[in-house]
Design a protein around this motif. Structure first.
Motif, PDB file in Angstrom:
ATOM      1  N   SER A  10       0.814  -1.215   0.000  1.00 52.85           N
ATOM      2  CA  SER A  10       0.000   0.000   0.000  1.00 52.85           C
ATOM      3  C   SER A  10       0.850   1.268   0.000  1.00 52.85           C
ATOM      4  O   SER A  10       0.320   2.366  -0.189  1.00 52.85           O
ATOM      5  CB  SER A  10      -0.929   0.016   1.223  1.00 52.85           C
ATOM      6  N   ALA A  11       2.161   1.125   0.214  1.00 49.13           N
ATOM      7  CA  ALA A  11       3.069   2.277   0.235  1.00 49.13           C
ATOM      8  C   ALA A  11       4.382   1.876  -0.433  1.00 49.13           C
ATOM      9  O   ALA A  11       5.362   1.569   0.256  1.00 49.13           O
ATOM     10  CB  ALA A  11       3.303   2.759   1.663  1.00 49.13           C
ATOM     11  N   PRO A  12       4.424   1.826  -1.771  1.00 48.48           N
ATOM     12  CA  PRO A  12       5.636   1.382  -2.468  1.00 48.48           C
ATOM     13  C   PRO A  12       6.870   2.159  -2.022  1.00 48.48           C
ATOM     14  O   PRO A  12       6.850   3.382  -1.928  1.00 48.48           O
ATOM     15  CB  PRO A  12       5.311   1.654  -3.941  1.00 48.48           C
ATOM     16  N   GLY A  13       7.935   1.416  -1.762  1.00 46.70           N
ATOM     17  CA  GLY A  13       9.156   2.027  -1.272  1.00 46.70           C
ATOM     18  C   GLY A  13       9.356   1.849   0.218  1.00 46.70           C
ATOM     19  O   GLY A  13      10.469   1.994   0.721  1.00 46.70           O
ATOM     20  N   GLN A  14       8.285   1.532   0.946  1.00 49.57           N
ATOM     21  CA  GLN A  14       8.411   1.222   2.363  1.00 49.57           C
ATOM     22  C   GLN A  14       8.634  -0.277   2.547  1.00 49.57           C
ATOM     23  O   GLN A  14       8.099  -1.094   1.794  1.00 49.57           O
ATOM     24  CB  GLN A  14       7.159   1.628   3.141  1.00 49.57           C
ATOM     25  N   GLN A  15       9.435  -0.631   3.557  1.00 49.82           N
ATOM     26  CA  GLN A  15       9.657  -2.026   3.920  1.00 49.82           C
ATOM     27  C   GLN A  15       9.446  -2.215   5.417  1.00 49.82           C
ATOM     28  O   GLN A  15       9.947  -1.429   6.229  1.00 49.82           O
ATOM     29  CB  GLN A  15      11.072  -2.475   3.562  1.00 49.82           C
ATOM     30  N   LEU A  16       8.715  -3.252   5.750  1.00 56.62           N
ATOM     31  CA  LEU A  16       8.534  -3.649   7.145  1.00 56.62           C
ATOM     32  C   LEU A  16       9.623  -4.659   7.483  1.00 56.62           C
ATOM     33  O   LEU A  16       9.770  -5.677   6.810  1.00 56.62           O
ATOM     34  CB  LEU A  16       7.156  -4.273   7.353  1.00 56.62           C
ATOM     35  N   ILE A  17      10.415  -4.376   8.519  1.00 58.51           N
ATOM     36  CA  ILE A  17      11.507  -5.238   8.944  1.00 58.51           C
ATOM     37  C   ILE A  17      11.140  -5.865  10.288  1.00 58.51           C
ATOM     38  O   ILE A  17      10.772  -5.157  11.232  1.00 58.51           O
ATOM     39  CB  ILE A  17      12.828  -4.450   9.098  1.00 58.51           C
ATOM     40  N   LEU A  18      11.247  -7.182  10.359  1.00 61.41           N
ATOM     41  CA  LEU A  18      10.966  -7.913  11.591  1.00 61.41           C
ATOM     42  C   LEU A  18      12.205  -8.683  12.013  1.00 61.41           C
ATOM     43  O   LEU A  18      12.807  -9.390  11.200  1.00 61.41           O
ATOM     44  CB  LEU A  18       9.804  -8.893  11.389  1.00 61.41           C
ATOM     45  N   TYR A  19      12.590  -8.558  13.274  1.00 64.60           N
ATOM     46  CA  TYR A  19      13.682  -9.329  13.853  1.00 64.60           C
ATOM     47  C   TYR A  19      13.110 -10.383  14.787  1.00 64.60           C
ATOM     48  O   TYR A  19      12.129 -10.124  15.499  1.00 64.60           O
ATOM     49  CB  TYR A  19      14.607  -8.432  14.687  1.00 64.60           C
TER      50      TYR A  19
END
Length: 282
Positions: A239-248
């Protein structure tokens, strides 16, 4: 993207390609590192004058066929191939605009619903757009967790936090290079700031290495809970190209899992959703 960026990328990658790996037979002492222009032209089956014009920025519209041949000649991996095509304007249609600076309430809710998992959102220039409570606790050693590249190269805490700092530095610069293919308007200023503050950044930036995020483990050292080995996943926000969700996350039953749980408990009451979380829009 300017033709100068395209030429600089080709020159840097040519210098990194050894004649032996390319199957080029040579004798005597060589005056250049890597391949000569003539050798790249032969390997790619293009005219040497044409290839020279590409490197010098005098040729600005190479075909996709020529670029594919250069990718093979320079042995570029998938990330570098996509980057080259994007620099030349032959990549598949995408979204060239900068990633939105605002993270949706729905995504924030999803992040806050995972209290045992550090979660944060990055854009193409590695700005930290949003964090959950455990990510705030994880990044507490930094003066300001606003940009992953600044944290790595300009904040003194970075050298201690990233147990494999050199590996992290190379990965961060290679990730940041991806943004060059999108002509992100924030990138030149960020590169200038990092170049002025870090000699190592300048050297790595000039190498023109490019790589998207991988799933390699992160080896960290937190001053409150000690060493952490964390696995991470990166998800594109559709829904927001260019954003990435990072999960550790840490492997269940490991010392890192125990340390992450301790970190969570130490900071459980410290996180204020409205006041602590920072974003560039503030």
């Amino acid at each position: 993207m300017s033709s100068g960026e395209l030429g600089a990328f080709l020159r840097a990658r040519r210098a990194q390609r050894s004649p032996g790996d390319a199957g080029v037979v040579h004798s005597g002492r060589r005056k250049v590192a890597g391949l000569r222009r003539e050798e790249v032209a032969v390997l790619a089956d293009v005219n040497v004058d044409y290839y020279t014009r590409l490197e010098q920025g005098r040729e600005t519209r190479p075909s996709a066929h020529v670029l594919d041949a250069l990718c093979r000649a320079l042995d570029l991996d998938a990330d570098a191939r996509e980057h080259l095509h994007r620099l030349a304007g032959t990549a598949p249609p995408g979204t060239p605009d900068p990633a939105p600076a605002v993270v949706s309430p729905q995504l924030r809710q999803l992040m806050d619903g995972s209290p045992r998992t550090p979660a944060f959102v990055l854009n193409r220039t590695l700005d930290v757009l949003a964090t959950n409570a455990l990510a705030d606790a994880l990044f507490a050693p930094f003066d300001r967790a606003d940009n992953y590249a600044r944290m790595t190269f300009l904040d003194p805490a970075g050298r201690h936090f990233y147990a494999q700092w050199e590996w992290t530095a190379q990965a961060v610069v290679a990730n940041l290079r991806v943004a060059a293919g999108y002509a992100d308007p924030a990138l030149p200023g960020l590169v200038a700031e990092l170049s002025a503050g870090s000699e190592r950044f300048r050297a790595l930036w000039d190498s023109h290495s490019v790589r998207g995020k991988t799933g390699d483990p992160k080896h960290l050292h937190h001053p409150e809970v000690g060493p952490l080995t964390l696995i991470y996943q990166a998800f594109d926000v559709r829904s927001a190209p260019g954003q990435q969700l990072i999960l550790y996350h840490a492997e269940h039953g490991t010392p890192s899992a125990d340390a992450l749980a301790l970190l969570s408990s130490l900071h459980r009451t410290a996180h204020d959703t409205a006041g602590k979380r920072w974003s560039p829009a503030e």
